[in-house]
Motif scaffolding. Sequence first.
Motif, PDB file in Angstrom:
ATOM      1  N   SER A 133      34.915  66.238  27.942  1.00 13.52           N
ATOM      2  CA  SER A 133      35.290  64.989  28.627  1.00 13.52           C
ATOM      3  C   SER A 133      36.075  64.130  27.641  1.00 13.52           C
ATOM      4  N   GLN A 134      37.404  64.072  27.849  1.00 14.24           N
ATOM      5  CA  GLN A 134      38.230  63.247  26.974  1.00 14.24           C
ATOM      6  C   GLN A 134      37.961  61.769  27.211  1.00 14.24           C
ATOM      7  N   GLN A 135      37.505  61.449  28.435  1.00 12.63           N
ATOM      8  CA  GLN A 135      37.204  60.055  28.776  1.00 12.63           C
ATOM      9  C   GLN A 135      35.992  59.575  27.998  1.00 12.63           C
ATOM     10  N   ASN A 136      34.953  60.448  27.951  1.00 12.82           N
ATOM     11  CA  ASN A 136      33.690  60.033  27.331  1.00 12.82           C
ATOM     12  C   ASN A 136      33.477  60.624  25.948  1.00 12.82           C
ATOM     13  N   LYS A 137      34.448  61.436  25.462  1.00 10.67           N
ATOM     14  CA  LYS A 137      34.343  62.052  24.138  1.00 10.67           C
ATOM     15  C   LYS A 137      33.030  62.836  24.037  1.00 10.67           C
ATOM     16  N   SER A 138      32.781  63.670  25.077  1.00  9.17           N
ATOM     17  CA  SER A 138      31.526  64.409  25.122  1.00  9.17           C
ATOM     18  C   SER A 138      31.814  65.843  25.577  1.00  9.17           C
ATOM     19  N   ILE A 139      30.863  66.778  25.260  1.00 10.03           N
ATOM     20  CA  ILE A 139      31.024  68.182  25.641  1.00 10.03           C
ATOM     21  C   ILE A 139      29.709  68.691  26.232  1.00 10.03           C
ATOM     22  N   ILE A 140      29.831  69.707  27.125  1.00 12.70           N
ATOM     23  CA  ILE A 140      28.686  70.429  27.684  1.00 12.70           C
ATOM     24  C   ILE A 140      28.986  71.931  27.573  1.00 12.70           C
ATOM     25  N   SER A 141      28.017  72.740  27.091  1.00 16.60           N
ATOM     26  CA  SER A 141      28.202  74.191  26.933  1.00 16.60           C
ATOM     27  C   SER A 141      27.012  74.918  27.548  1.00 16.60           C
ATOM     28  N   ASN A 142      27.238  76.202  27.902  1.00 14.35           N
ATOM     29  CA  ASN A 142      26.149  77.030  28.395  1.00 14.35           C
ATOM     30  C   ASN A 142      25.522  77.838  27.259  1.00 14.35           C
ATOM     31  N   TYR A 143      25.816  77.449  26.021  1.00 15.56           N
ATOM     32  CA  TYR A 143      25.224  78.090  24.848  1.00 15.56           C
ATOM     33  C   TYR A 143      24.998  77.001  23.815  1.00 15.56           C
ATOM     34  N   ASN A 144      24.292  77.323  22.803  1.00 17.49           N
ATOM     35  CA  ASN A 144      24.014  76.345  21.750  1.00 17.49           C
ATOM     36  C   ASN A 144      25.261  76.125  20.911  1.00 17.49           C
ATOM     37  N   ASN A 145      25.952  75.063  21.210  1.00 19.09           N
ATOM     38  CA  ASN A 145      27.193  74.753  20.509  1.00 19.09           C
ATOM     39  C   ASN A 145      26.944  73.566  19.592  1.00 19.09           C
ATOM     40  N   PRO A 146      26.859  73.786  18.300  1.00 12.74           N
ATOM     41  CA  PRO A 146      26.567  72.668  17.376  1.00 12.74           C
ATOM     42  C   PRO A 146      27.751  71.751  17.160  1.00 12.74           C
ATOM     43  N   ALA A 147      28.947  72.186  17.587  1.00 13.13           N
ATOM     44  CA  ALA A 147      30.137  71.365  17.323  1.00 13.13           C
ATOM     45  C   ALA A 147      30.134  70.113  18.195  1.00 13.13           C
ATOM     46  N   SER A 148      30.749  69.096  17.697  1.00 12.63           N
ATOM     47  CA  SER A 148      30.898  67.837  18.447  1.00 12.63           C
ATOM     48  C   SER A 148      32.308  67.759  18.993  1.00 12.63           C
ATOM     49  N   TYR A 149      32.550  66.720  19.763  1.00 13.19           N
ATOM     50  CA  TYR A 149      33.866  66.558  20.375  1.00 13.19           C
ATOM     51  C   TYR A 149      34.921  66.386  19.299  1.00 13.19           C
ATOM     52  N   ASP A 150      36.042  67.205  19.393  1.00 10.17           N
ATOM     53  CA  ASP A 150      37.114  67.151  18.403  1.00 10.17           C
ATOM     54  C   ASP A 150      38.435  67.125  19.161  1.00 10.17           C
ATOM     55  N   GLU A 151      39.111  66.007  19.096  1.00  9.63           N
ATOM     56  CA  GLU A 151      40.376  65.832  19.817  1.00  9.63           C
ATOM     57  C   GLU A 151      41.446  66.767  19.271  1.00  9.63           C
ATOM     58  N   ASP A 152      41.495  66.923  17.956  1.00  6.10           N
ATOM     59  CA  ASP A 152      42.508  67.801  17.359  1.00  6.10           C
ATOM     60  C   ASP A 152      42.290  69.261  17.759  1.00  6.10           C
ATOM     61  N   TYR A 153      41.038  69.630  17.888  1.00  8.49           N
ATOM     62  CA  TYR A 153      40.707  71.002  18.299  1.00  8.49           C
ATOM     63  C   TYR A 153      41.271  71.285  19.693  1.00  8.49           C
ATOM     64  N   LEU A 154      41.157  70.304  20.606  1.00  5.99           N
ATOM     65  CA  LEU A 154      41.671  70.510  21.950  1.00  5.99           C
ATOM     66  C   LEU A 154      43.191  70.565  21.955  1.00  5.99           C
ATOM     67  N   LYS A 155      43.832  69.628  21.224  1.00  8.54           N
ATOM     68  CA  LYS A 155      45.288  69.623  21.214  1.00  8.54           C
ATOM     69  C   LYS A 155      45.855  70.901  20.593  1.00  8.54           C
ATOM     70  N   ARG A 156      45.138  71.442  19.598  1.00  6.38           N
ATOM     71  CA  ARG A 156      45.618  72.653  18.908  1.00  6.38           C
ATOM     72  C   ARG A 156      45.552  73.892  19.816  1.00  6.38           C
ATOM     73  N   ASN A 157      44.596  73.930  20.713  1.00  7.42           N
ATOM     74  CA  ASN A 157      44.396  75.131  21.530  1.00  7.42           C
ATOM     75  C   ASN A 157      44.885  74.978  22.965  1.00  7.42           C
ATOM     76  N   MET A 158      45.409  73.828  23.310  1.00  9.20           N
ATOM     77  CA  MET A 158      45.846  73.597  24.676  1.00  9.20           C
ATOM     78  C   MET A 158      47.234  74.245  24.878  1.00  9.20           C
ATOM     79  N   THR A 159      47.249  75.569  25.008  1.00  7.00           N
ATOM     80  CA  THR A 159      48.504  76.320  25.175  1.00  7.00           C
ATOM     81  C   THR A 159      48.697  76.818  26.601  1.00  7.00           C
ATOM     82  N   GLY A 160      47.635  76.828  27.408  1.00  6.63           N
ATOM     83  CA  GLY A 160      47.733  77.358  28.765  1.00  6.63           C
ATOM     84  C   GLY A 160      47.647  78.875  28.833  1.00  6.63           C
TER      85      GLY A 160
END
Length: 603
Positions: A133-160
Motif C-alpha cells: 500500500s503506497q498510500q499507507n506505506k504498509s505491506i501484507i504477505s502470505n509468508y513471513n516477510n521480515p522486510a518493511s515497506y521500501d519505496e525504492d524496492y518497488l520503483k526498481r522492480n516495477m517493470t511490468g
Amino acid sequence: MVLSRGMSFIRRKMGAKFSLFAKMNGLIFILFIPIIIMFTYSNRIALDVISKELQVSNTKQLSFLSSQIDSRINQTMDFIITFSRDPNVQKFNGLNIWDDGYDRMQTRYVVQEKMALQSGVMNIWPVKYTVYSQQNKSIISNYNNPASYDEDYLKRNMTGKWTYGDGESVPEGTPKSFHWFYTDSFGQQGTLRGSNLVAEASFGHENIQNMLDTYKAGGQGDPIFYRKGETPILNRSASKALSNELIQYLDGHQLEDSMQQVVRLGGENYLVSAVKSPQLDWHLVDIVPVDQIMGPISFSRNLFYVSMVLLFVVGISASVLLYRNVQRPIRKLIRGLQSVQRGDFSVQIKSNVNNEFSFLFYRFNDMSRQIQSLIENVLNEKLRVKEATLKQLQAQINPHFLYNCLGYIINMAQMKDEEAVVSMAYNLSSYYRYTTRMERPTATLSDEIKLIINYLEIQKLRNGRIHYTIDIPEEMLGQQVPRLMLQPIVENAVIHGVGKSYSSGEIRITGEMSDGFCRVFIDDDGPGMNPEPQEALNRKMHEPLQEEMGCGLWNTNQRIIHLFGENSYVYFSKSHLGGFRTEINWETASGQQLQQPLIKGDI
C-alpha cells in the motif's frame, strides 16, 4: 545312344569343374551384394525416419512443458489482477480515516486469508504473494516477510514483466526467484503515483525444478531451464559435467524461439532441442542421447554385417567341402558309366564311406546287373512279340471262314448268280487286304468301319437273316484306334448272338462323343448272357489272360488301355435289343466335350 550322350555331357561338366566352383563362389558373392545394398538402404531410411520422429516428439514434449509453465504463470497473473480489485484489498490501500485498529486488523486478516487460500489451491505451484500500500506505506504477505515497506524496492522492480531476482545482490551461484509486480494505475501500468496499490507474485526455482524432474521421469532427456547470462536451473538428477558442456555450447550460440541440432558432448552425440517460454523469456533446453536411442538399430545393423561375413565364409567353406567330397565319388561313378557304355555290365563300384554316395554306388551296381537282365528280357520279349504277331496273322486268315466264302462263290457261280459272286469276291478281297496289312499298329475309325462293312456284307450274303445298322458321328471317323479293334467284337456278335438264334439277325453299331470320351456300342438281338457270367467276363478283362478265356476280347481291351490309358476299357452289358452289348470307351487326345453325335443311318 542316350547313355553315350549322357557320358559326353558328364565329361564336359567334369572338364570344367574348376570354372564351375569358381562360378559358384562368384555367384555366392553376387547374391550377397544386393542383399547388403538393400539392407543398408532400408536401415538408412529407418534411421532417418526414427530421427525425424524423435525430433518431432521431443519438440512437442518441450512445447507441452513450456505451455504448462506458462499456464501456471498466467493463472498467477490472473489471480493478481483479480485480487488487486478485491474490496478488502482496495480498503487496505484506502485512507482509513474512520477505521479503528480492529477494522484495520480485520482487513489485513481477510487479505491474508485470501492469499493463503489461493496458495493452497495451487500447492503444486507454490507462489508467494505480497500487497504493498503506497498510500499507507504498509505491506501484507502470505509468508513471513521480515522486510518493511521500501519505496525504492518497488520503483526498481516495477517493470511490468517477470524478472529473475528482485534487484538485490546475492552471492554468485545462489538461486533466485521469479518476480512480477502489478499496480492498478489506469493507462500507465508500472508507474507509481504515490497512492498506488502494488501486488507482487514470486516463485522460486524449485517450481521449475519440479516441472523439469517430472518431464525427465517420463522420457530419456535431461532438461534444463536456460537464459544467457543467468545461472541455469537444472533438474535435480542432472549430470554436472554434461550440463556444463551444454551451457558452454549454448553461451556460444544465439538461441531462437525454437531450435534443434545434433551436438557432440562428452564424446557422444546428443539431440539438443530448445523452446522459448514467452512469459519468462527463458529457454527450455533438453538433450537426448542419440547414440543411446539409435544404439539397438546400429547394433542390429552391425550384427547383420557380421552375419553376412560369416555366412559368406561358411558358403565358401561349404563349396570347398563339396568340391572335395563330391568330385571324387562322381569320378568313380563316371568311370563305372564308361564301362557300362562299353558294354561291360560286370563293373562294380566299391565305396569306403557311408554316405549318400554309398547308396548311389549300391544302386549303380544293382542297375548294371538289372540292365544285363533287362537286355535279355527285351530280346526274349521281341521274340515273343514276333511269335504273337505271326499267330495273329494266322488267326486272321481263318481257313474255315475262307473255305466257306470260296464255297459260296463256287455255288453262286454254278447258279449263274454273277452279282452274288462279284459282291462276295469284292468284300472278301477288301477284308483280307486290310487284315493282312500290318505296317502300322493303328488306323482311323473310318477304316475300321469299312472293314466291318466288308465283314458284315460277307456274313449277310451267307445268312440272309442278318441286317445291320451303323450310326457313327462324322467327327469320330477320324479318331486313331488300334487296328482290328471292332472286328473280333462284331464277329463275336455274329457267331454267339445271331448264329445261336433262328429268330434274330440284327446287329447295331453306334457311337457318341461326350465329356472328352469316345464310345462305340455293338448290340445284337441274340439270346444274350445271364448277369453272373456277364459280370465274371467283365472282371476277367482286368485279370491276366487265362487258358480257358478267348484272347480276342481280352487282347482288344489290353490294346485300348495301352494306347489310350487307364480310363479306357471294354465293358459288357445287356442290350436294349434284348441280346448282348459290348461298349468300347476311350479317352480322346483333347479331352474336351464335343457336339452330339450325328446319325449316318442304315448302311
